[in-house]
Design an enzyme around this catalytic site. Structure first.
Site, PDB file in Angstrom:
ATOM      1  N   ASP A 148      -4.449  -1.701   5.885  1.00  0.00           N
ATOM      2  CA  ASP A 148      -5.043  -1.361   4.597  1.00  0.00           C
ATOM      3  C   ASP A 148      -5.355  -2.621   3.802  1.00  0.00           C
ATOM      4  O   ASP A 148      -4.838  -3.701   4.112  1.00  0.00           O
ATOM      5  CB  ASP A 148      -4.108  -0.435   3.795  1.00  0.00           C
ATOM      6  CG  ASP A 148      -2.651  -0.875   3.845  1.00  0.00           C
ATOM      7  OD1 ASP A 148      -2.394  -2.051   4.179  1.00  0.00           O
ATOM      8  OD2 ASP A 148      -1.781  -0.060   3.556  1.00  0.00           O
ATOM      9  N   HIS A 160       4.683   7.215   2.143  1.00  0.00           N
ATOM     10  CA  HIS A 160       3.361   6.826   2.668  1.00  0.00           C
ATOM     11  C   HIS A 160       3.501   5.863   3.839  1.00  0.00           C
ATOM     12  O   HIS A 160       4.474   5.116   3.942  1.00  0.00           O
ATOM     13  CB  HIS A 160       2.441   6.272   1.563  1.00  0.00           C
ATOM     14  CG  HIS A 160       2.745   4.893   1.064  1.00  0.00           C
ATOM     15  ND1 HIS A 160       2.541   4.510  -0.244  1.00  0.00           N
ATOM     16  CD2 HIS A 160       3.220   3.764   1.680  1.00  0.00           C
ATOM     17  CE1 HIS A 160       2.859   3.237  -0.390  1.00  0.00           C
ATOM     18  NE2 HIS A 160       3.277   2.764   0.756  1.00  0.00           N
ATOM     19  N   ASN A 218       7.594   6.805  -1.357  1.00  0.00           N
ATOM     20  CA  ASN A 218       7.109   8.185  -1.433  1.00  0.00           C
ATOM     21  C   ASN A 218       6.740   8.736  -0.054  1.00  0.00           C
ATOM     22  O   ASN A 218       6.152   9.806   0.061  1.00  0.00           O
ATOM     23  CB  ASN A 218       5.906   8.286  -2.388  1.00  0.00           C
ATOM     24  CG  ASN A 218       4.725   7.439  -1.915  1.00  0.00           C
ATOM     25  OD1 ASN A 218       4.752   6.873  -0.825  1.00  0.00           O
ATOM     26  ND2 ASN A 218       3.683   7.363  -2.725  1.00  0.00           N
ATOM     27  N   GLU A 252      -1.199   8.384   1.104  1.00  0.00           N
ATOM     28  CA  GLU A 252      -0.242   8.879   0.115  1.00  0.00           C
ATOM     29  C   GLU A 252       0.118  10.336   0.401  1.00  0.00           C
ATOM     30  O   GLU A 252      -0.583  11.011   1.179  1.00  0.00           O
ATOM     31  CB  GLU A 252      -0.868   8.762  -1.286  1.00  0.00           C
ATOM     32  CG  GLU A 252      -1.258   7.335  -1.690  1.00  0.00           C
ATOM     33  CD  GLU A 252      -0.063   6.457  -2.070  1.00  0.00           C
ATOM     34  OE1 GLU A 252       1.056   6.693  -1.579  1.00  0.00           O
ATOM     35  OE2 GLU A 252      -0.253   5.512  -2.864  1.00  0.00           O
TER      36      GLU A 252
HETATM   37  C1  F6R Z   1       1.005  -2.255   3.561  1.00  0.00           C
HETATM   38  C2  F6R Z   1       1.354  -0.890   3.975  1.00  0.00           C
HETATM   39  C3  F6R Z   1       2.307  -0.105   3.153  1.00  0.00           C
HETATM   40  C4  F6R Z   1       3.687  -0.759   3.146  1.00  0.00           C
HETATM   41  C5  F6R Z   1       4.675   0.063   2.325  1.00  0.00           C
HETATM   42  C6  F6R Z   1       6.030  -0.615   2.242  1.00  0.00           C
HETATM   43  O1  F6R Z   1       0.073  -2.830   4.430  1.00  0.00           O
HETATM   44  O2  F6R Z   1       0.833  -0.417   4.944  1.00  0.00           O
HETATM   45  O3  F6R Z   1       2.406   1.197   3.648  1.00  0.00           O
HETATM   46  O4  F6R Z   1       4.147  -0.881   4.455  1.00  0.00           O
HETATM   47  O5  F6R Z   1       4.174   0.252   1.038  1.00  0.00           O
HETATM   48  O6  F6R Z   1       5.883  -1.814   1.535  1.00  0.00           O
HETATM   49  P1  F6R Z   1       7.077  -2.857   1.404  1.00  0.00           P
HETATM   50  O7  F6R Z   1       7.291  -3.429   2.752  1.00  0.00           O
HETATM   51  O8  F6R Z   1       6.562  -3.873   0.433  1.00  0.00           O
HETATM   52  O9  F6R Z   1       8.254  -2.094   0.908  1.00  0.00           O
END
Ligand code: F6R
Length: 222
Positions: free
Chosen positions: A63, A125, A123, A130
């Site tokens: 992403d 995701h 959450n 989401e």
């Molecule tokens: C980012 C991504 C997100 C993160 C998730 C956890 O490229 O794909 O899904 O993996 O938000 O983020 P952290 O590792 O910062 O807790």
């Protein structure tokens, strides 16, 4: 689904680095789907230290925020600073989603990724799919939800600076990967990780789709 609980963040990082190393050594022409965020920091550091041959590797990021790719908090900058600028990968082999979502989808459709590494949001995701995202979703522009904006505000001066939109790989696309590794670090992630891996399979918890994949490993440390 089994959640493998590791001793600490170091063990998490080198366990997943071992999986990446083994894949590159077995198949030098490998395709990886990669995450950003705080969880993979240690993994990328470990990979850089191993001096692997990335000369034939292709990467696809999960992403990007919709923002200037040269911004210090863009995911393009993150990947360059933490991995791409420190290994012998060809910049043209490092792909990010862009507004031409069909083109990104086509690039991934032809040959499935050998390995997809995921983090998980509080959450539930994965990538920026989401809660409520369709299990059939493909690469697309999405609005980030309040929880994600709040969680990611730690990287910005203020919550108002967090981009409100992103381009994300879809859940259907992620599920086509031959192997998936999910990493989570911190007690604040354990509850959602457990719900996603051992609760009902529902679009309300996007990561729960992984229960339907036959080659997933989940690693957690406090
Ligand atoms: C980012 C991504 C997100 C993160 C998730 C956890 O490229 O794909 O899904 O993996 O938000 O983020 P952290 O590792 O910062 O807790």
């Amino acid at each position: 689904m089994k959640i493998k609980i590791l001793k600490d963040y170091n063990e998490l990082s080198y366990t997943v680095a071992d999986i990446v190393e083994e894949q590159i050594k077995r198949e030098p022409i490998s395709r990886f789907i990669l995450p950003t965020g705080s969880t993979p920091h240690g993994l990328y550091k470990e990979l850089v230290s191993r001096e692997l041959d990335w000369g034939a590797v292709m990467t696809y990021n999960l992403d990007v925020y919709i923002m200037n790719p040269n911004h210090s908090q863009s995911y393009q900058t993150f990947m360059k600073e933490n991995l791409f600028n420190k290994i012998n990968i060809y910049p043209t082999n490092c792909q990010f989603p862009d507004r031409n979502v069909q083109s990104y989808e086509q690039r991934l459709k032809g040959i499935p990724a050998d390995l997809c590494i995921l983090g998980i949001g509080t959450n539930g995701h994965i990538a920026f799919n989401e809660p409520g995202s369709s299990f059939d979703s493909e690469t697309r522009v999405v609005d980030l939800n309040e929880q994600t904006i709040e969680d990611n505000s730690r990287f910005f001066d203020s919550v108002d600076d967090v981009p409100k939109q992103a381009i994300t790989m879809g859940l259907k696309t992620i599920m086509k990967s031959k192997k998936i590794v999910l990493i989570a670090n911190g007690v604040h992630k354990y509850k959602i990780l457990n719900v996603a891996m051992n609760g009902g399979i529902t679009e309300k918890v996007p990561a729960s789709i992984l229960q339907k994949h036959n080659n997933v490993e989940v690693f957690y440390c406090d």
